[in-house]
Scaffold this motif. Structure first.
Motif, mmCIF file in Angstrom:
data_model
loop_
_atom_site.group_PDB
_atom_site.id
_atom_site.type_symbol
_atom_site.label_atom_id
_atom_site.label_comp_id
_atom_site.label_asym_id
_atom_site.label_seq_id
_atom_site.Cartn_x
_atom_site.Cartn_y
_atom_site.Cartn_z
ATOM 1 N N GLN A 93 0.826 -1.214 0.000
ATOM 2 C CA GLN A 93 0.000 0.000 0.000
ATOM 3 C C GLN A 93 0.860 1.263 0.000
ATOM 4 N N ASP A 94 1.971 1.237 0.741
ATOM 5 C CA ASP A 94 2.888 2.387 0.744
ATOM 6 C C ASP A 94 3.431 2.628 -0.665
ATOM 7 N N GLU A 127 2.009 1.742 -3.498
ATOM 8 C CA GLU A 127 0.902 2.249 -4.311
ATOM 9 C C GLU A 127 0.752 3.761 -4.136
ATOM 10 N N LYS A 128 0.726 4.199 -2.883
ATOM 11 C CA LYS A 128 0.539 5.622 -2.589
ATOM 12 C C LYS A 128 1.700 6.466 -3.101
#
Length: 117
Positions: free
Chosen positions: A37-38, A40-41
């Protein structure tokens, strides 16, 4: 990801590293460990793109992968990634590929020059 990370990704792409891999490598280069997720962001990549890039980098032995089963969310555990090899070693792999490719092209040019026209 900061300006330096985007510059690294851009330079990697300029030597024909696929975009999703270039962004992922640059992102991991700038942090010791990141969740999917990190990544992706930080990169703007979608989850499937991150998964594809991480699988490719993992298969080459360039990253470590771990599951965090302590998440409060239901579903799959969060995956965390970190570079396993020095960034310079990754660059050397690309350098070697480029040198081999250019040697082949020079051989073709040499063969063409030897032809009678």
């Amino acid at each position: 990801m900061d300006d330096r990370g985007y510059e690294v990704a851009s330079l990697l792409q300029s030597i024909d590293v696929p975009r999703i891999e270039a962004l992922s490598i640059a992102c991991l280069f700038s942090s010791p460990e990141l969740s999917s997720q990190d990544i992706e962001k930080a990169t703007g990549l979608r989850q499937p793109e991150v998964s594809v890039a991480m699988r490719s980098l993992y298969e080459r032995g360039w990253i470590d992968e771990r599951d965090d089963k302590r998440t409060k969310c239901r579903g799959r555990p969060a995956k965390y990634y970190s570079l396993k090899v020095d960034f310079a070693d990754i660059i050397k792999v690309y350098e070697s590929r480029i040198l081999k490719m250019n040697e082949k092209k020079l051989e073709i040019i040499d063969d063409l020059l030897k032809m009678d026209f």
